[in-house]
Design an enzyme around this catalytic site. Structure first.
Site, PDB file in Angstrom:
ATOM      1  N   ASP A  45       0.837  -1.203   0.000  1.00  0.00           N
ATOM      2  CA  ASP A  45       0.000   0.000   0.000  1.00  0.00           C
ATOM      3  C   ASP A  45       0.875   1.257   0.000  1.00  0.00           C
ATOM      4  O   ASP A  45       1.833   1.376   0.776  1.00  0.00           O
ATOM      5  CB  ASP A  45      -0.861  -0.024   1.275  1.00  0.00           C
ATOM      6  CG  ASP A  45      -2.102   0.841   1.178  1.00  0.00           C
ATOM      7  OD1 ASP A  45      -2.293   1.489   0.138  1.00  0.00           O
ATOM      8  OD2 ASP A  45      -2.878   0.860   2.141  1.00  0.00           O
ATOM      9  N   ASP A  46       0.548   2.203  -0.886  1.00  0.00           N
ATOM     10  CA  ASP A  46       1.177   3.538  -0.880  1.00  0.00           C
ATOM     11  C   ASP A  46       2.703   3.494  -0.981  1.00  0.00           C
ATOM     12  O   ASP A  46       3.390   4.313  -0.372  1.00  0.00           O
ATOM     13  CB  ASP A  46       0.781   4.307   0.382  1.00  0.00           C
ATOM     14  CG  ASP A  46      -0.685   4.663   0.429  1.00  0.00           C
ATOM     15  OD1 ASP A  46      -1.415   4.330  -0.524  1.00  0.00           O
ATOM     16  OD2 ASP A  46      -1.122   5.278   1.421  1.00  0.00           O
ATOM     17  N   CYS A  87      -6.783   3.351  -3.387  1.00  0.00           N
ATOM     18  CA  CYS A  87      -6.874   1.960  -2.916  1.00  0.00           C
ATOM     19  C   CYS A  87      -7.915   1.077  -3.595  1.00  0.00           C
ATOM     20  O   CYS A  87      -7.574   0.127  -4.303  1.00  0.00           O
ATOM     21  CB  CYS A  87      -7.117   1.967  -1.413  1.00  0.00           C
ATOM     22  SG  CYS A  87      -5.871   2.878  -0.483  1.00  0.00           S
ATOM     23  N   ARG A  91      -7.317  -2.075  -6.417  1.00  0.00           N
ATOM     24  CA  ARG A  91      -7.491  -3.468  -6.017  1.00  0.00           C
ATOM     25  C   ARG A  91      -8.568  -4.156  -6.849  1.00  0.00           C
ATOM     26  O   ARG A  91      -8.435  -5.332  -7.214  1.00  0.00           O
ATOM     27  CB  ARG A  91      -7.824  -3.526  -4.527  1.00  0.00           C
ATOM     28  CG  ARG A  91      -6.666  -3.072  -3.669  1.00  0.00           C
ATOM     29  CD  ARG A  91      -7.074  -2.603  -2.271  1.00  0.00           C
ATOM     30  NE  ARG A  91      -6.000  -1.811  -1.719  1.00  0.00           N
ATOM     31  CZ  ARG A  91      -4.966  -2.316  -1.039  1.00  0.00           C
ATOM     32  NH1 ARG A  91      -4.929  -3.623  -0.786  1.00  0.00           N
ATOM     33  NH2 ARG A  91      -4.010  -1.533  -0.600  1.00  0.00           N
ATOM     34  N   LYS A 140      -5.122  -6.169   3.751  1.00  0.00           N
ATOM     35  CA  LYS A 140      -6.130  -5.135   3.485  1.00  0.00           C
ATOM     36  C   LYS A 140      -6.999  -5.524   2.286  1.00  0.00           C
ATOM     37  O   LYS A 140      -6.503  -5.696   1.180  1.00  0.00           O
ATOM     38  CB  LYS A 140      -5.412  -3.805   3.227  1.00  0.00           C
ATOM     39  CG  LYS A 140      -6.317  -2.670   2.776  1.00  0.00           C
ATOM     40  CD  LYS A 140      -5.502  -1.403   2.577  1.00  0.00           C
ATOM     41  CE  LYS A 140      -6.315  -0.292   1.937  1.00  0.00           C
ATOM     42  NZ  LYS A 140      -5.522   0.938   1.753  1.00  0.00           N
ATOM     43  N   HIS A 142     -10.560  -3.895   1.387  1.00  0.00           N
ATOM     44  CA  HIS A 142     -11.049  -2.597   0.902  1.00  0.00           C
ATOM     45  C   HIS A 142     -11.934  -2.688  -0.337  1.00  0.00           C
ATOM     46  O   HIS A 142     -11.957  -1.780  -1.173  1.00  0.00           O
ATOM     47  CB  HIS A 142      -9.886  -1.634   0.646  1.00  0.00           C
ATOM     48  CG  HIS A 142     -10.235  -0.214   0.980  1.00  0.00           C
ATOM     49  ND1 HIS A 142      -9.314   0.807   1.037  1.00  0.00           N
ATOM     50  CD2 HIS A 142     -11.428   0.360   1.281  1.00  0.00           C
ATOM     51  CE1 HIS A 142      -9.901   1.935   1.358  1.00  0.00           C
ATOM     52  NE2 HIS A 142     -11.197   1.692   1.503  1.00  0.00           N
ATOM     53  N   SER A 165      -8.447   0.347   5.175  1.00  0.00           N
ATOM     54  CA  SER A 165      -7.119   0.869   5.508  1.00  0.00           C
ATOM     55  C   SER A 165      -6.863   0.830   7.008  1.00  0.00           C
ATOM     56  O   SER A 165      -7.792   0.859   7.822  1.00  0.00           O
ATOM     57  CB  SER A 165      -6.976   2.308   4.998  1.00  0.00           C
ATOM     58  OG  SER A 165      -7.026   2.344   3.590  1.00  0.00           O
ATOM     59  N   HIS A 253       1.014   2.724   4.410  1.00  0.00           N
ATOM     60  CA  HIS A 253      -0.142   3.629   4.475  1.00  0.00           C
ATOM     61  C   HIS A 253      -0.088   4.455   5.752  1.00  0.00           C
ATOM     62  O   HIS A 253      -0.231   5.681   5.732  1.00  0.00           O
ATOM     63  CB  HIS A 253      -1.435   2.822   4.420  1.00  0.00           C
ATOM     64  CG  HIS A 253      -2.672   3.661   4.328  1.00  0.00           C
ATOM     65  ND1 HIS A 253      -3.133   4.157   3.131  1.00  0.00           N
ATOM     66  CD2 HIS A 253      -3.536   4.091   5.274  1.00  0.00           C
ATOM     67  CE1 HIS A 253      -4.234   4.864   3.339  1.00  0.00           C
ATOM     68  NE2 HIS A 253      -4.497   4.827   4.637  1.00  0.00           N
ATOM     69  N   ASP A 309      -0.169  -0.738  -4.878  1.00  0.00           N
ATOM     70  CA  ASP A 309      -1.537  -0.354  -5.265  1.00  0.00           C
ATOM     71  C   ASP A 309      -1.612   1.074  -5.779  1.00  0.00           C
ATOM     72  O   ASP A 309      -2.546   1.438  -6.479  1.00  0.00           O
ATOM     73  CB  ASP A 309      -2.514  -0.565  -4.101  1.00  0.00           C
ATOM     74  CG  ASP A 309      -2.395   0.494  -3.019  1.00  0.00           C
ATOM     75  OD1 ASP A 309      -1.285   1.054  -2.816  1.00  0.00           O
ATOM     76  OD2 ASP A 309      -3.408   0.775  -2.343  1.00  0.00           O
ATOM     77  N   ASN A 310      -0.650   1.902  -5.412  1.00  0.00           N
ATOM     78  CA  ASN A 310      -0.531   3.273  -5.921  1.00  0.00           C
ATOM     79  C   ASN A 310       0.728   3.886  -5.326  1.00  0.00           C
ATOM     80  O   ASN A 310       1.417   3.265  -4.522  1.00  0.00           O
ATOM     81  CB  ASN A 310      -1.764   4.132  -5.574  1.00  0.00           C
ATOM     82  CG  ASN A 310      -2.194   4.082  -4.133  1.00  0.00           C
ATOM     83  OD1 ASN A 310      -3.249   3.546  -3.799  1.00  0.00           O
ATOM     84  ND2 ASN A 310      -1.371   4.621  -3.238  1.00  0.00           N
ATOM     85  N   LYS A 340       0.134  10.056  -4.997  1.00  0.00           N
ATOM     86  CA  LYS A 340      -1.126   9.343  -4.795  1.00  0.00           C
ATOM     87  C   LYS A 340      -2.318  10.222  -5.136  1.00  0.00           C
ATOM     88  O   LYS A 340      -2.318  11.426  -4.876  1.00  0.00           O
ATOM     89  CB  LYS A 340      -1.223   8.880  -3.335  1.00  0.00           C
ATOM     90  CG  LYS A 340      -2.499   8.130  -2.997  1.00  0.00           C
ATOM     91  CD  LYS A 340      -2.503   7.670  -1.549  1.00  0.00           C
ATOM     92  CE  LYS A 340      -3.808   6.974  -1.205  1.00  0.00           C
ATOM     93  NZ  LYS A 340      -3.828   6.429   0.165  1.00  0.00           N
TER      94      LYS A 340
END
Length: 552
Positions: A45-46, A87, A91, A140, A142, A165, A253, A309-310, A340
């Protein structure tokens, strides 16, 4: 921090750089393995493109030694992109192989969301499960946490993780954040905190469909995830059953690991205080443990695919990652963020490594234009599973890129609006070869709170990423190069939008919310805190059930 993490001195990092050019390459074996391969998909994540040491050897960092080794032994993809810059949409696209305008997920689901990824969408684990795979997820989700939208109703046999998250609920000892989130208060009134912290419920840990801890302990989560992942890998190997293990890690994150020292090193484009770097090392150590377990059980028949994811959450300042050279300077010079939520390179170009001993040639690099949507058709192809014919897909089968070194990726790749400028999901940024066109920019928050003004561009801004990876100076609209590229991109964009408009398989997500939808193990308790005895009771029941059925 996990013990035993390898630490490389600067001289060793230099040696690592030399090895990238000297390690012998092992060609793949036959096109199809003798048995169905296992798949481990790790989604961070992130995470920033520059957070992978192997992407920026000149920085001489030592935050990702296990991922560096995986890159040395496998394939590093330098032009790989998340399907969206936030997010839930990213996904959803990874698990369906379709843009958000097709699968219906164009922005994030929340704590009180009633639904999730539309039930009309067919997911990767559903198809692999039908093909005889054991399917498990850790981390995660989401994509909807209620009823039929939960992971175990979308194709996964087993699930352990957080339904959204790790800042979307309070904890007794919060992770690092900006602004800092307050801990749960089981005695005080429920409250909302400025800055995006959620405090009305405790952050839940869910196993299958049961809340086993609320609020969970963020600081023991990595060990719980590692234990579950190793158990899944070993048990599947003992049964001789192929498996899909999807691990979605939220370490970056809201960073959790404390700084190693108060004077941890920083760089001008990665001003972390040491907290972010330590959390990155924690994530890397978990990846290493998973890789080691895979090698010990079914080394030559397991594909490990690591990606993000980003890009980094820029507004978190010292708690955000590094975009590397992809700084979106055109935007930052005018104010606002370029990571992001945006469609600048820093928002969606993510570090990506694939590893499969004996199948993916070692020490290789691909500059093919690829997307997280490609995981869906590629994994299915390798598993010998045919794509459902009742819908249209946007991902491509990258098998030949992974196994045979081909460099042909997407001819065009569209980047959807992801919470900054424009309507959610609209495809207003387009990549074509070395060129990238923006039809809209702005509206993302930078470190310090400045938000760039939303601007619509007609004609579009077009950058040449080979000459200008920082996206600083757009092409002159009067040049022949600009006019040829603009016409080519406009034609393809119009064609795709028409294709989506006439696609009968398009889904529409339900984004309604209700207070009752928030996951809560005990409505009588402030922040839904579960008495310890209840948590232990739930855990024992699940453990007993697992033992009886010889699963997890």
């Amino acid at each position: 921090m996990a013990e035993g993490t390898p630490q490389l001195p600067p001289a060793a990092m230099l040696l690592f750089g030399l090895l990238l050019h000297t390690v012998s390459q092992h060609g793949p074996t036959a096109d199809k393995p003798k048995e169905k391969p296992n798949f481990i998909i790790i989604l961070a994540d992130d995470i920033g493109w520059g957070d992978l040491d192997a992407n920026q050897l000149e920085e001489r960092a030592n935050n990702t030694p296990y991922l560096n080794l995986m890159a040395l032994q496998g394939l590093r993809m330098t032009d790989f992109h998340s399907p969206a810059s936030t997010c839930s949409p990213s996904r959803a696209a990874i698990l369906t192989g379709r843009y958000g305008l097709r699968n219906g997920v164009t922005h994030n689901f929340g704590v009180k969301s009633l639904a999730g990824l539309p039930l009309s969408e067919v997911t990767l684990p559903q198809l692999l499960h039908k093909a005889g795979y054991h399917t498990a997820m850790i981390g995660k989700w989401h994509l909807g946490h209620n009823g039929l939208y939960s992971p175990t109703n979308r194709g996964f046999d087993y699930y352990l993780g957080i339904p959204f998250s790790n800042d979307m609920g309070c904890t007794d000892i919060p992770g690092y954040n900006l602004p800092q989130c307050l801990p749960c208060d089981s005695h005080g009134p429920q409250r909302n905190i400025h800055g995006g912290c959620y405090s009305r419920i405790g952050l839940p840990l869910i196993e299958n469909s049961t809340i086993v801890e609320q609020p969970l302990d963020l600081w023991t989560l990595t060990e719980q995830y590692k234990s579950a992942a190793l158990r899944i890998i070993h048990n599947a190997s003992e049964r001789g059953q192929p498996y899909l293990l999807y691990i979605a890690l939220a370490h970056m994150h809201v960073p959790l690991a404390p700084p190693l020292s108060p004077d941890a090193p920083t760089t001008d484009n990665h001003p972390n205080s040491g907290v972010y770097a330590a959390s990155l090392r924690e994530l890397d150590s978990l990846v290493g443990a998973i890789k080691n377990a895979s090698e010990a059980t079914d080394r030559d028949n397991t594909l490990i695919w690591f990606t993000g994811d980003n890009g980094p959450w820029e507004q978190k300042c010292q708690y955000a990652g590094s975009v590397g050279p992809f700084r979106g300077k055109w935007q930052t010079s005018k104010g606002g963020g370029s990571a992001k939520q945006t469609t600048w390179e820093g928002g969606h170009r993510v570090p990506t490594v694939a590893y499969w001993p004996g199948r993916i040639p070692a020490n290789t690099t691909s500059s093919s234009l690829l997307s997280g949507m490609d995981i869906f058709p590629t994994v299915l192809s390798l598993a010998g599973v045919t794509l459902p014919s009742d819908r249209r897909y946007d991902g491509i089968d990258a098998t030949n890129i992974l196994l045979h070194g081909e460099q042909l990726g997407h001819e065009f790749l569209f980047h959807p609006n992801s919470g900054a400028a424009g309507r959610f999901g609209d495809l207003q940024t387009v990549r074509s070869g070395r060129h990238k066109a923006f039809y809209i920019t702005g509206a993302a928050e930078a470190c310090g709170g400045e938000t760039g003004k939303q601007q619509v561009h007609d004609p579009p801004l077009i950058f040449d990423l080979e000459r200008d990876e920082a996206e600083e100076t757009p092409l002159d609209v009067k040049t022949t190069e600009y006019q040829v590229v603009a016409e080519r991109i406009a034609r393809r964009r119009e064609k795709l939008l028409w294709d989506i408009a006439t696609d009968k398989s398009v889904s529409i997500a339900d984004y309604r919310t209700d207070e009752s939808a928030a996951p809560c193990c005990d409505l009588t308790q402030t922040v839904c805190r579960c008495p310890r005895l209840v948590i232990l009771s739930n855990f024992r029941k699940i453990t007993h059930l697992i033992s009886d059925h010889k699963t997890y």
